[in-house]
Design a protein around this motif. Structure first.
Motif, PDB file in Angstrom:
ATOM      1  N   SER A 132      85.799-105.194 -28.088  1.00 48.55           N
ATOM      2  CA  SER A 132      85.185-106.683 -26.990  1.00 48.55           C
ATOM      3  C   SER A 132      84.306-106.540 -25.917  1.00 48.55           C
ATOM      4  N   ALA A 133      83.848-105.076 -25.353  1.00 48.64           N
ATOM      5  CA  ALA A 133      82.442-104.881 -24.546  1.00 48.64           C
ATOM      6  C   ALA A 133      82.864-104.827 -23.167  1.00 48.64           C
ATOM      7  N   ILE A 134      84.308-105.616 -22.550  1.00 49.33           N
ATOM      8  CA  ILE A 134      84.683-106.112 -21.701  1.00 49.33           C
ATOM      9  C   ILE A 134      83.950-104.198 -20.716  1.00 49.33           C
ATOM     10  N   LEU A 153      81.532-101.870 -16.664  1.00 51.32           N
ATOM     11  CA  LEU A 153      80.504-100.871 -15.920  1.00 51.32           C
ATOM     12  C   LEU A 153      79.931-100.100 -16.623  1.00 51.32           C
ATOM     13  N   PRO A 154      78.701-100.551 -16.517  1.00 47.54           N
ATOM     14  CA  PRO A 154      78.154 -99.520 -18.273  1.00 47.54           C
ATOM     15  C   PRO A 154      77.655 -97.985 -17.491  1.00 47.54           C
ATOM     16  N   MET A 155      78.004 -97.954 -16.275  1.00 47.25           N
ATOM     17  CA  MET A 155      77.758 -96.476 -16.158  1.00 47.25           C
ATOM     18  C   MET A 155      78.655 -95.452 -16.007  1.00 47.25           C
ATOM     19  N   VAL A 156      79.776 -96.100 -16.437  1.00 41.04           N
ATOM     20  CA  VAL A 156      80.646 -95.252 -17.496  1.00 41.04           C
ATOM     21  C   VAL A 156      80.570 -95.533 -18.433  1.00 41.04           C
ATOM     22  N   PHE A 157      81.205 -96.315 -18.750  1.00 46.95           N
ATOM     23  CA  PHE A 157      81.399 -96.825 -20.652  1.00 46.95           C
ATOM     24  C   PHE A 157      80.120 -97.709 -21.396  1.00 46.95           C
ATOM     25  N   ASP A 158      79.979 -96.725 -22.097  1.00 42.85           N
ATOM     26  CA  ASP A 158      78.004 -96.831 -23.380  1.00 42.85           C
ATOM     27  C   ASP A 158      78.886 -96.439 -24.031  1.00 42.85           C
ATOM     28  N   PRO A 159      78.961 -97.206 -25.816  1.00 40.90           N
ATOM     29  CA  PRO A 159      79.288 -97.002 -26.985  1.00 40.90           C
ATOM     30  C   PRO A 159      77.884 -95.764 -27.457  1.00 40.90           C
ATOM     31  N   ARG A 160      76.489 -95.959 -26.467  1.00 42.83           N
ATOM     32  CA  ARG A 160      75.830 -95.807 -27.260  1.00 42.83           C
ATOM     33  C   ARG A 160      75.260 -94.115 -26.459  1.00 42.83           C
ATOM     34  N   ARG A 161      76.329 -93.525 -25.758  1.00 43.91           N
ATOM     35  CA  ARG A 161      76.447 -91.885 -25.792  1.00 43.91           C
ATOM     36  C   ARG A 161      77.311 -91.751 -26.098  1.00 43.91           C
ATOM     37  N   LYS A 162      76.755 -90.034 -25.656  1.00 46.28           N
ATOM     38  CA  LYS A 162      78.518 -89.593 -25.947  1.00 46.28           C
ATOM     39  C   LYS A 162      78.872 -88.273 -25.221  1.00 46.28           C
ATOM     40  N   PRO A 163      80.046 -87.955 -24.705  1.00 45.61           N
ATOM     41  CA  PRO A 163      81.277 -89.176 -24.790  1.00 45.61           C
ATOM     42  C   PRO A 163      80.567 -90.449 -24.414  1.00 45.61           C
TER      43      PRO A 163
END
Ligand code: SF4
Length: 74
Positions: free
Chosen positions: A25-27, A32-42
């Motif tokens: 859903s990308a919510i 909170l993009p500084m914590v949750f970023d699907p482009r980053r690993k982890p």
């Protein structure tokens, strides 16, 4: 698909993510993009916000893919 649970920890806060439940859903990413970023690993960085901000965002996950363990009063 095998049901795995990924865990991310900072101090007494443990965030769990169950990919098989995620509806993308990308919510979390928009909230909170500084914590949750699907482009980053982890893709979850526990250093991106404080404990209360992370907890509040985890609670907004509509699918239950995100959950947490913590003492909410500290
Ligand atoms: S808010 Fe929950 S369901 Fe939506 S992308 Fe994040 S983890 Fe997945």
């Amino acid at each position: 698909m095998k049901n795995v649970t990924k865990t991310y920890q900072k101090d007494d806060l443990i965030v769990k993510w169950q990919p098989h439940k995620c509806i993308h859903s990308a919510i979390c990413f928009h909230g909170l993009p500084m914590v949750f970023d699907p482009r980053r690993k982890p893709w979850i960085s526990m250093d991106g916000a404080n404990k209360q901000e992370i907890i509040a965002q985890v609670k907004r996950c509509p699918s239950g893919a995100l959950s947490f363990q913590a003492d909410e009063n500290t």
